[in-house]
Design a protein around this motif. Structure first.
Motif, PDB file in Angstrom:
ATOM      1  N   ILE A 100      -0.178  10.417   7.272  1.00  0.00           N
ATOM      2  CA  ILE A 100      -0.547   9.699   8.501  1.00  0.00           C
ATOM      3  C   ILE A 100      -1.673   8.706   8.216  1.00  0.00           C
ATOM      4  CG2 ILE A 100      -1.654  10.004  10.760  1.00  0.00           C
ATOM      5  CD1 ILE A 100       0.036  12.601  10.991  1.00  0.00           C
ATOM      6  N   LYS A 101      -2.635   9.142   7.403  1.00  0.00           N
ATOM      7  CA  LYS A 101      -3.724   8.244   7.007  1.00  0.00           C
ATOM      8  C   LYS A 101      -3.153   7.019   6.283  1.00  0.00           C
ATOM      9  CE  LYS A 101      -7.579   8.662   3.732  1.00  0.00           C
ATOM     10  NZ  LYS A 101      -8.401   9.633   2.954  1.00  0.00           N
ATOM     11  N   LEU A 102      -2.243   7.248   5.341  1.00  0.00           N
ATOM     12  CA  LEU A 102      -1.635   6.149   4.597  1.00  0.00           C
ATOM     13  C   LEU A 102      -0.860   5.211   5.533  1.00  0.00           C
ATOM     14  CD1 LEU A 102      -0.794   4.704   2.011  1.00  0.00           C
ATOM     15  CD2 LEU A 102       1.009   6.391   1.705  1.00  0.00           C
ATOM     16  N   ILE A 127       0.831  -1.201   0.000  1.00  0.00           N
ATOM     17  CA  ILE A 127       0.000   0.000   0.000  1.00  0.00           C
ATOM     18  C   ILE A 127       0.872   1.260   0.000  1.00  0.00           C
ATOM     19  CG2 ILE A 127      -0.262   0.029   2.531  1.00  0.00           C
ATOM     20  CD1 ILE A 127      -3.009   0.923   0.055  1.00  0.00           C
ATOM     21  N   MET A 149       2.455  14.682  -0.663  1.00  0.00           N
ATOM     22  CA  MET A 149       1.338  14.464   0.260  1.00  0.00           C
ATOM     23  C   MET A 149       1.380  15.474   1.402  1.00  0.00           C
ATOM     24  SD  MET A 149       1.357  10.424   0.959  1.00  0.00           S
ATOM     25  CE  MET A 149      -0.157   9.540   0.588  1.00  0.00           C
ATOM     26  N   ARG A 195       2.276   1.797  -3.510  1.00  0.00           N
ATOM     27  CA  ARG A 195       1.313   2.241  -4.518  1.00  0.00           C
ATOM     28  C   ARG A 195       0.809   3.661  -4.278  1.00  0.00           C
ATOM     29  NH1 ARG A 195      -0.956  -2.438  -7.864  1.00  0.00           N
ATOM     30  NH2 ARG A 195      -0.538  -4.282  -6.620  1.00  0.00           N
ATOM     31  N   LEU A 196       0.710   4.076  -3.031  1.00  0.00           N
ATOM     32  CA  LEU A 196       0.017   5.343  -2.772  1.00  0.00           C
ATOM     33  C   LEU A 196       0.909   6.478  -2.278  1.00  0.00           C
ATOM     34  CD1 LEU A 196      -3.433   4.232  -1.316  1.00  0.00           C
ATOM     35  CD2 LEU A 196      -2.742   4.610  -3.664  1.00  0.00           C
ATOM     36  N   PHE A 245       0.842  16.135   5.509  1.00  0.00           N
ATOM     37  CA  PHE A 245       1.109  15.289   6.672  1.00  0.00           C
ATOM     38  C   PHE A 245      -0.122  14.464   7.022  1.00  0.00           C
ATOM     39  CE2 PHE A 245       4.421  18.561   7.876  1.00  0.00           C
ATOM     40  CZ  PHE A 245       5.490  17.736   7.588  1.00  0.00           C
ATOM     41  N   GLU A 246      -1.300  15.085   6.890  1.00  0.00           N
ATOM     42  CA  GLU A 246      -2.540  14.374   7.224  1.00  0.00           C
ATOM     43  C   GLU A 246      -2.709  13.152   6.319  1.00  0.00           C
ATOM     44  OE1 GLU A 246      -2.257  17.622   7.007  1.00  0.00           O
ATOM     45  OE2 GLU A 246      -3.176  18.535   8.771  1.00  0.00           O
ATOM     46  N   GLN A 247      -2.449  13.325   5.027  1.00  0.00           N
ATOM     47  CA  GLN A 247      -2.573  12.190   4.098  1.00  0.00           C
ATOM     48  C   GLN A 247      -1.537  11.116   4.407  1.00  0.00           C
ATOM     49  OE1 GLN A 247      -2.215  14.592   0.525  1.00  0.00           O
ATOM     50  NE2 GLN A 247      -4.259  13.938  -0.128  1.00  0.00           N
ATOM     51  N   GLU A 258       3.132   9.607  -2.224  1.00  0.00           N
ATOM     52  CA  GLU A 258       3.463  10.714  -3.131  1.00  0.00           C
ATOM     53  C   GLU A 258       4.309  11.702  -2.335  1.00  0.00           C
ATOM     54  OE1 GLU A 258       2.425  10.894  -6.211  1.00  0.00           O
ATOM     55  OE2 GLU A 258       0.738   9.499  -6.288  1.00  0.00           O
TER      56      GLU A 258
END
Lengths: 246, 246
Positions: free
Chosen positions: B174-176, B159, B168, B162-163, B170-172, B165
């Motif tokens: 942390i989600k990832l 994951i 991104m 693939r995801l 910081f919020e994205q 970037e």
């Protein structure tokens, strides 16, 4: 390395294996890791192998030879009465081959170990699926553990754990397995196409459907490329993180 | 086991580590695996550790002690001029501790090995991120390899690959990372919450934001439960498989 999955569905069994073998990263080859023994109307058995190639090839050759020659010891894989006996027979053969190689006194950098998945159906019995360890003992798939992986199992596992359903169609199962294989292939150089696929319809006691998937396979390309996009969409659907208020 | 990820973004660095340690499956504990050294306005350094707990604790204690006592040998982690020197210092300390334990002549079932991720920023330098091996040598994150994982790295890797970037938020990120941690926790008993998180804003040279995520964290539950559903939706969007025509 290797990646093979055997999966038990309500509709029957699905087997998928890659074909890459390597002795170091500078010595890679393509070998089939999926093998069949069948008597139409009576039995259908599929074996997949991971581990030392010399070991697995010898095991398969011995099973093959003993199933053909009447003078070899009984029972052969084509005469065993149940899938349990088949697993036992393969386990014994595997242990015998590993012990033979090891006692020759040659020390190898890598071990002679191998792990195998065998599944199929004989006569009135149910379809059964077994994971065979290098020690020759084995475990059987059940409702709680409905699929086995051997080789490079970790990369492709989370998606199987989350999306497997026992009442999937064969088409859905193949799609799921191809996603799992694609994740593994992207992460580990020593797992690669072509991928061998075999589908066994419960109670058919016949060859079933087998085919091979390669990079130029249109559907595999769609899965491989489409999955990253699909994941991105799925990821966007999850709620956004917000930093805790201090 | 352990799972830690250090990630380099255009905006700065994100660190995430679990807290489970185990000596066998019947002896598990919670230990912090993330450590900080900071001089506001001058440097911010974060270290994460995986491997033998006695080794990693000794390394951290030595680094700590040497950063406080002027009489200990120079440079300390609070005086090193660059992140490269910090990585070198930690690598040397790690090698020294492993060698000390090994030469005591005690044989342990498990090895004394440990692996570490260190990242941060010092003065005018860029933020940098390093992976330190048990041998004391190390590699640095770059555009092509913008994140490092240590411990149980495989389940959570596809994951990330693939995801991720570089641009991104910081919020994205942390989600990832929470999705990646959730996949790992679901697959390996020896990785577990609480999860420590640290975010370092590029050029802030300050503590940044740190917090801990636990099972009762509402957001983590949403991610953990939502991801299976999101995957199911993504999976449905992929084209359906059809058996090849014979």
């Amino acid at each position: 390395m290797t990646y093979c999955v055997g999966m038990m569905l309500n509709k029957g069994l699905v087997f998928m294996s890659d074909t890459r073998t390597n002795a170091g990263v500078d010595n890679i080859s393509t070998f089939r890791k999926m093998f069949f023994w069948e008597e139409p109307g009576e039995r259908s058995i599929t074996l997949m192998t991971a581990g030392n190639l010399a070991t697995t090839q010898t095991v398969v050759s011995l099973l093959e030879e003993r199933s053909k020659s009447a003078s070899e010891r009984d029972p052969s894989i084509l005469r065993a009465d149940t899938m349990f006996q088949v697993a036992q027979l393969i386990g014994d053969t595997l242990r015998e081959v590993i012990a033979n190689h090891a006692k020759a006194g040659q020390e190898a950098d890598s071990s002679f170990h191998a792990t195998m998945i065998v599944g199929g159906q004989i006569g009135d019995g149910e379809p059964r699926l077994f994971l065979i360890y290098p020690e020759g003992n084995f475990i059987e798939a059940s409702y709680d553990t409905p699929f086995f992986q051997i080789g490079e199992t970790k990369y492709g596992r989370p998606i199987l754990v989350r999306l497997y359903e026992p009442d999937m169609s064969f088409e859905q199962a193949i799609k799921l397995l191809l996603v799992s294989f694609d994740s593994t292939i992207k992460a580990n150089l020593s797992v690669d196409v072509p991928i061998d696929v075999k589908v066994y319809d419960k109670d058919s006691l016949s060859t079933g459907r087998t085919f091979r998937v390669n990079y130029d396979d249109r559907y595999f390309r769609e899965i491989s490329e489409g999955w990253s996009d699909a994941l991105r969409v799925a990821f966007r659907q999850l709620p956004e993180f917000e930093f805790p208020q201090k």
